[in-house]
Design a protein around this motif. Structure first.
Motif, PDB file in Angstrom:
ATOM      1  N   VAL A  32       0.855  -1.186   0.000  1.00  0.00           N
ATOM      2  CA  VAL A  32       0.000   0.000   0.000  1.00  0.00           C
ATOM      3  C   VAL A  32       0.894   1.241   0.000  1.00  0.00           C
ATOM      4  O   VAL A  32       1.834   1.338   0.792  1.00  0.00           O
ATOM      5  N   VAL A  33       0.599   2.204  -0.896  1.00  0.00           N
ATOM      6  CA  VAL A  33       1.395   3.438  -0.972  1.00  0.00           C
ATOM      7  C   VAL A  33       1.077   4.266   0.273  1.00  0.00           C
ATOM      8  O   VAL A  33      -0.062   4.627   0.525  1.00  0.00           O
ATOM      9  N   GLU A  34       2.116   4.533   1.068  1.00  0.00           N
ATOM     10  CA  GLU A  34       1.949   5.325   2.282  1.00  0.00           C
ATOM     11  C   GLU A  34       2.205   6.809   2.030  1.00  0.00           C
ATOM     12  O   GLU A  34       1.528   7.654   2.589  1.00  0.00           O
ATOM     13  N   ALA A  35       3.199   7.105   1.188  1.00  0.00           N
ATOM     14  CA  ALA A  35       3.556   8.509   0.940  1.00  0.00           C
ATOM     15  C   ALA A  35       4.162   8.649  -0.447  1.00  0.00           C
ATOM     16  O   ALA A  35       4.871   7.770  -0.924  1.00  0.00           O
ATOM     17  N   LEU A  36       3.852   9.768  -1.097  1.00  0.00           N
ATOM     18  CA  LEU A  36       4.467  10.111  -2.381  1.00  0.00           C
ATOM     19  C   LEU A  36       5.515  11.194  -2.109  1.00  0.00           C
ATOM     20  O   LEU A  36       5.246  12.173  -1.417  1.00  0.00           O
ATOM     21  N   HIS A  37       6.700  11.037  -2.671  1.00  0.00           N
ATOM     22  CA  HIS A  37       7.783  11.999  -2.451  1.00  0.00           C
ATOM     23  C   HIS A  37       7.942  12.971  -3.624  1.00  0.00           C
ATOM     24  O   HIS A  37       8.757  13.893  -3.555  1.00  0.00           O
ATOM     25  N   VAL A  38       7.156  12.776  -4.663  1.00  0.00           N
ATOM     26  CA  VAL A  38       7.202  13.668  -5.813  1.00  0.00           C
ATOM     27  C   VAL A  38       5.784  13.970  -6.247  1.00  0.00           C
ATOM     28  O   VAL A  38       4.857  13.238  -5.915  1.00  0.00           O
ATOM     29  N   ALA A  39       5.598  15.034  -7.001  1.00  0.00           N
ATOM     30  CA  ALA A  39       4.282  15.383  -7.540  1.00  0.00           C
ATOM     31  C   ALA A  39       4.268  15.030  -9.006  1.00  0.00           C
ATOM     32  O   ALA A  39       5.316  14.896  -9.653  1.00  0.00           O
ATOM     33  N   GLU A  40       3.090  14.939  -9.555  1.00  0.00           N
ATOM     34  CA  GLU A  40       2.946  14.616 -10.965  1.00  0.00           C
ATOM     35  C   GLU A  40       3.646  15.695 -11.797  1.00  0.00           C
ATOM     36  O   GLU A  40       3.472  16.888 -11.563  1.00  0.00           O
ATOM     37  N   GLY A  41       4.451  15.258 -12.749  1.00  0.00           N
ATOM     38  CA  GLY A  41       5.167  16.179 -13.632  1.00  0.00           C
ATOM     39  C   GLY A  41       6.570  16.523 -13.148  1.00  0.00           C
ATOM     40  O   GLY A  41       7.354  17.123 -13.877  1.00  0.00           O
ATOM     41  N   ASP A  42       6.926  16.183 -11.872  1.00  0.00           N
ATOM     42  CA  ASP A  42       8.286  16.448 -11.370  1.00  0.00           C
ATOM     43  C   ASP A  42       9.286  15.592 -12.135  1.00  0.00           C
ATOM     44  O   ASP A  42       8.994  14.476 -12.549  1.00  0.00           O
ATOM     45  N   LYS A  43      10.488  16.157 -12.298  1.00  0.00           N
ATOM     46  CA  LYS A  43      11.565  15.396 -12.913  1.00  0.00           C
ATOM     47  C   LYS A  43      12.231  14.582 -11.823  1.00  0.00           C
ATOM     48  O   LYS A  43      12.442  15.062 -10.716  1.00  0.00           O
ATOM     49  N   VAL A  44      12.531  13.341 -12.142  1.00  0.00           N
ATOM     50  CA  VAL A  44      13.187  12.449 -11.179  1.00  0.00           C
ATOM     51  C   VAL A  44      14.429  11.861 -11.820  1.00  0.00           C
ATOM     52  O   VAL A  44      14.539  11.766 -13.038  1.00  0.00           O
ATOM     53  N   LYS A  45      15.327  11.449 -10.971  1.00  0.00           N
ATOM     54  CA  LYS A  45      16.567  10.827 -11.437  1.00  0.00           C
ATOM     55  C   LYS A  45      16.475   9.322 -11.169  1.00  0.00           C
ATOM     56  O   LYS A  45      15.734   8.880 -10.277  1.00  0.00           O
ATOM     57  N   ALA A  46      17.194   8.546 -11.889  1.00  0.00           N
ATOM     58  CA  ALA A  46      17.222   7.094 -11.701  1.00  0.00           C
ATOM     59  C   ALA A  46      17.654   6.781 -10.275  1.00  0.00           C
ATOM     60  O   ALA A  46      18.608   7.349  -9.766  1.00  0.00           O
ATOM     61  N   GLY A  47      16.915   5.889  -9.621  1.00  0.00           N
ATOM     62  CA  GLY A  47      17.236   5.468  -8.258  1.00  0.00           C
ATOM     63  C   GLY A  47      16.665   6.381  -7.189  1.00  0.00           C
ATOM     64  O   GLY A  47      16.777   6.102  -6.004  1.00  0.00           O
ATOM     65  N   GLN A  48      16.068   7.519  -7.589  1.00  0.00           N
ATOM     66  CA  GLN A  48      15.483   8.449  -6.620  1.00  0.00           C
ATOM     67  C   GLN A  48      14.190   7.856  -6.086  1.00  0.00           C
ATOM     68  O   GLN A  48      13.339   7.413  -6.841  1.00  0.00           O
ATOM     69  N   PRO A  49      14.008   7.852  -4.746  1.00  0.00           N
ATOM     70  CA  PRO A  49      12.747   7.346  -4.190  1.00  0.00           C
ATOM     71  C   PRO A  49      11.606   8.279  -4.569  1.00  0.00           C
ATOM     72  O   PRO A  49      11.727   9.495  -4.444  1.00  0.00           O
ATOM     73  N   ILE A  50      10.516   7.706  -5.046  1.00  0.00           N
ATOM     74  CA  ILE A  50       9.363   8.534  -5.399  1.00  0.00           C
ATOM     75  C   ILE A  50       8.162   8.247  -4.500  1.00  0.00           C
ATOM     76  O   ILE A  50       7.243   9.045  -4.432  1.00  0.00           O
TER      77      ILE A  50
END
Length: 186
Positions: A9-27
């Motif tokens: 179950v997803v407890e928390a999102l660390h990024v918002a829709e449309g944010d740029k993320v890097k490989a290996g970054q927790p989202i």
């Protein structure tokens, strides 16, 4: 493309829709369900359903054993009642013969009373004996009827046993089918 190594179950999102993320970054943070955290949930569910099927089968077997015991008890009761009925029938036959003899004796005593060869008291004694025998005969016939009724009730109970057995079997089969359906769904 996103994927998780394990479900939960997803407890928390660390990024918002449309944010740029890097490989290996927790989202996101995912909380594992207890069943998944403890191992294969399908195996646990399968074991549970298998245990429930076994319990249903054990219950059906105990019902069948109880019905077999009932059948044995009712058969023994029927045999005993049959013996008692035969004895009661013999008693009725004996009392009918006794009444017949006493009727004849009473009739002879009336003639002897008319001839003056017998006292009124002796005649009354014979009447009293005849009345007592009639009372005993009535009681014996009532006993025969009571025993016949008990035999009929026993026969009815024996006749109902296949229905009870079929009902117990149907309950077990229904439980088995329901549990197998749940197992198939899992």
């Amino acid at each position: 493309r996103l994927s998780a190594r394990e479900g939960g179950v997803v407890e928390a999102l660390h990024v918002a829709e449309g944010d740029k993320v890097k490989a290996g970054q927790p989202i996101a943070t995912i909380r594992l369900s207890n069943a998944i955290a403890m191992g294969d949930s399908y195996a646990a569910l399968s074991r549970s359903l298998t245990e429930q099927v076994a319990a249903a089968e054990k219950y059906a077997a105990s019902q069948q054993a109880g019905l077999t015991a009932d059948r044995t008890r009712l058969a023994a009761n029927h045999t005993s009642l049959g013996r008692e009925l035969a004895e009661a029938g013999k008693r009725v036959d004996l009392l009918v013969a006794t009444v017949s003899v006493q009727d004849g004796a009473l009739e002879r005593s009336r003639r002897l009373l008319e001839q003056g060869a017998l006292s009124q008291r002796e005649l009354e004694t014979q009447r009293t004996l005849l009345l007592q025998t009639h009372g005993e005969l009535s009681d014996a016939r009532a006993e025969v009827l009571r025993l016949q009724r008990q035999i009929a009730e026993t026969d009815a109970a024996v006749s109902a046993l296949p229905i009870s057995a079929a009902s117990a079997q149907a309950q077990a089969e229904t439980a088995h089918a329901t549990l197998n359906a749940r197992k198939a769904e899992a």
